[in-house]
Design a protein around this motif. Structure first.
Motif, PDB file in Angstrom:
ATOM      1  N   VAL A 212      77.450 -80.834  18.636  1.00 48.68           N
ATOM      2  CA  VAL A 212      77.021 -80.930  20.032  1.00 48.68           C
ATOM      3  C   VAL A 212      75.517 -80.689  20.148  1.00 48.68           C
ATOM      4  N   LEU A 213      75.028 -79.651  19.503  1.00 46.22           N
ATOM      5  CA  LEU A 213      73.631 -79.264  19.640  1.00 46.22           C
ATOM      6  C   LEU A 213      72.682 -80.299  19.046  1.00 46.22           C
ATOM      7  N   ILE A 214      73.047 -80.877  17.891  1.00 50.91           N
ATOM      8  CA  ILE A 214      72.162 -81.872  17.283  1.00 50.91           C
ATOM      9  C   ILE A 214      72.148 -83.152  18.119  1.00 50.91           C
ATOM     10  N   SER A 215      73.249 -83.451  18.787  1.00 48.49           N
ATOM     11  CA  SER A 215      73.285 -84.620  19.675  1.00 48.49           C
ATOM     12  C   SER A 215      72.350 -84.415  20.862  1.00 48.49           C
ATOM     13  N   VAL A 216      72.334 -83.203  21.413  1.00 48.58           N
ATOM     14  CA  VAL A 216      71.425 -82.906  22.518  1.00 48.58           C
ATOM     15  C   VAL A 216      69.977 -82.994  22.046  1.00 48.58           C
TER      16      VAL A 216
END
Length: 265
Positions: A212-216
């Motif tokens: 999730v964080l790397i996508s953001v």
């Protein structure tokens, strides 16, 4: 020897327990979170795209690039099966996605001295990627660390570009991108290095957070890359970073607007 397609034949097994919530999905939360991201990318062009406003009243949305979609699909397959083939597809799809990004958007000003044209750089990137692909079969578990190290080169390039730019909006977006990346890589490393701790407290889900964080982080990275690319490749336009639906909203989608005649940042 087990089949390379067999469940749990991969060299890597993340911290989350296997088959705890489904008899057919090895890592349930890693798979579900990754699949959710892919679903969003397919059905929500606003939430998964960079918007170009060629004029203030006109915008065109480009959906997630095919390499990114393939990388996501292979990642879902890997976490669902933990197979050797899934591991290779997951890691090599990321490698080739990065290769495509470098080929098209790497600024010419940073080309090695012996590279004179974009075509020559395509060949250099292609040969390097093929060699890296072949080496990946020797020790696939090392790939993930190597791929994450590419982020440091991207951060270095961003730093060099920011030194040329006084636009506070650009600096703000870069800072937000780095913040999300730090959170993402911290989650990834925590899952790899502190697995025993997280399993002891029954919370082995940091690799899910990584997805999730790397996508953001990428959501902010892509407009920055395009912003810098426009400065180099489309000097007749002035790029401007914006946020949809509004700068004041707590959750936004960054985009690039192309307006009036170009003026040096």
């Amino acid at each position: 020897m087990p089949s390379i397609f067999a469940y749990q034949s991969a060299e890597v097994d993340w911290c989350e327990g296997n088959f705890e919530r489904s008899p057919v999905i090895a890592e349930y939360y890693n798979t579900v979170w990754r699949a959710s991201e892919e679903f969003t990318a397919v059905v929500d062009p606003v939430g998964s795209s960079v918007s170009y406003s060629w004029f203030p009243s006109l915008s065109v949305n480009e959906g997630a690039p095919p390499p990114l979609l393939l990388a996501g699909i292979f990642s879902v397959y890997f976490h669902m099966t933990l197979s050797y083939v899934g591991q290779l597809l997951d890691e090599l799809s990321i490698l080739w996605t990065l290769a495509v990004a470098y080929s098209f958007w790497y600024p010419k000003v940073y080309f090695p001295r012996f590279i004179k044209t974009r075509k020559h750089f395509f060949w250099l990137t292609g040969v390097t990627t093929v060699i890296s692909t072949l080496m990946s079969f020797i020790k696939p578990a090392f790939n993930a660390y190597a791929l994450n190290c590419i982020a440091f080169h991207l951060l270095y390039l961003t730093w060099r570009e920011l030194r040329k730019c006084n636009d506070k909006r650009v600096h703000r977006m870069a800072a937000v991108m780095v913040m999300w990346w730090v959170l993402a890589i911290s989650s990834w490393l925590s899952d790899r290095w502190l697995c025993g701790l997280w399993q002891a407290i029954n919370f082995p889900y940091f690799h899910s957070f990584w997805h999730v964080l790397i996508s953001v982080s990428l959501l902010y990275c892509c407009p920055l890359v395009i912003y810098f690319d426009v400065n180099y490749e489309m000097p007749s336009f002035k790029p401007k970073l914006g946020y949809w639906p509004s700068d004041s909203w707590p959750i936004v989608v960054p985009y690039v607007a192309l307006e009036e005649s170009h003026k040096q940042c």
